[in-house]
Write a protein that holds these residues in place. Sequence first.
Motif, PDB file in Angstrom:
ATOM      1  N   ALA A 158      33.877 -14.166  62.581  1.00  0.00           N
ATOM      2  CA  ALA A 158      32.635 -13.857  61.867  1.00  0.00           C
ATOM      3  C   ALA A 158      31.426 -14.028  62.783  1.00  0.00           C
ATOM      4  O   ALA A 158      30.500 -13.200  62.772  1.00  0.00           O
ATOM      5  CB  ALA A 158      32.499 -14.741  60.640  1.00  0.00           C
ATOM      6  N   LYS A 159      31.433 -15.068  63.603  1.00  0.00           N
ATOM      7  CA  LYS A 159      30.329 -15.295  64.537  1.00  0.00           C
ATOM      8  C   LYS A 159      30.250 -14.173  65.566  1.00  0.00           C
ATOM      9  O   LYS A 159      29.154 -13.726  65.941  1.00  0.00           O
ATOM     10  CB  LYS A 159      30.500 -16.641  65.239  1.00  0.00           C
ATOM     11  N   ILE A 177      38.882 -17.517  61.983  1.00  0.00           N
ATOM     12  CA  ILE A 177      38.100 -16.657  61.083  1.00  0.00           C
ATOM     13  C   ILE A 177      36.614 -16.920  61.269  1.00  0.00           C
ATOM     14  O   ILE A 177      35.817 -15.982  61.302  1.00  0.00           O
ATOM     15  CB  ILE A 177      38.536 -16.862  59.616  1.00  0.00           C
ATOM     16  N   ASP A 178      36.220 -18.166  61.425  1.00  0.00           N
ATOM     17  CA  ASP A 178      34.818 -18.498  61.670  1.00  0.00           C
ATOM     18  C   ASP A 178      34.343 -17.906  62.990  1.00  0.00           C
ATOM     19  O   ASP A 178      33.235 -17.360  63.071  1.00  0.00           O
ATOM     20  CB  ASP A 178      34.616 -20.016  61.665  1.00  0.00           C
TER      21      ASP A 178
END
Length: 119
Positions: free
Chosen positions: A8-9, A4-5
């Motif tokens: 998002a990036k 998920i990180d």
Amino acid sequence: MASIDNFAKEIVKELERFSQYVAEEVEASAKSVSKKSVQKLKQTSPVGDYAGGGSYAKGWRVKKVGDNYTVHNATDYQLTHLLENGHVNRDGTRTPAYPHIKKVEQEAIREFERELNKL
């Protein structure tokens, strides 16, 4: 959680890339429209003794000021308002107006909007 990180990036990276693309396209459109406006003004500006014998029409230039492009007359800037709107002579008579800037300005606005709508 790590995926998920990363997702998002990647979204942020793509939005920044798109933002850069849009900024470059807007810059290119502004430059192009400004140059076309200068060419139109050179063709449609009045020529004669009252207009500097042709130096007025040849004097149109594009200048980049900050992030903006400015179209101006570098040789006979004093005449732009007088020729566009006419003026009163010393003897009280009026000279005719030679509207040439407003038309090109309106065309440039429409063309720039069309260019931006293509994005």
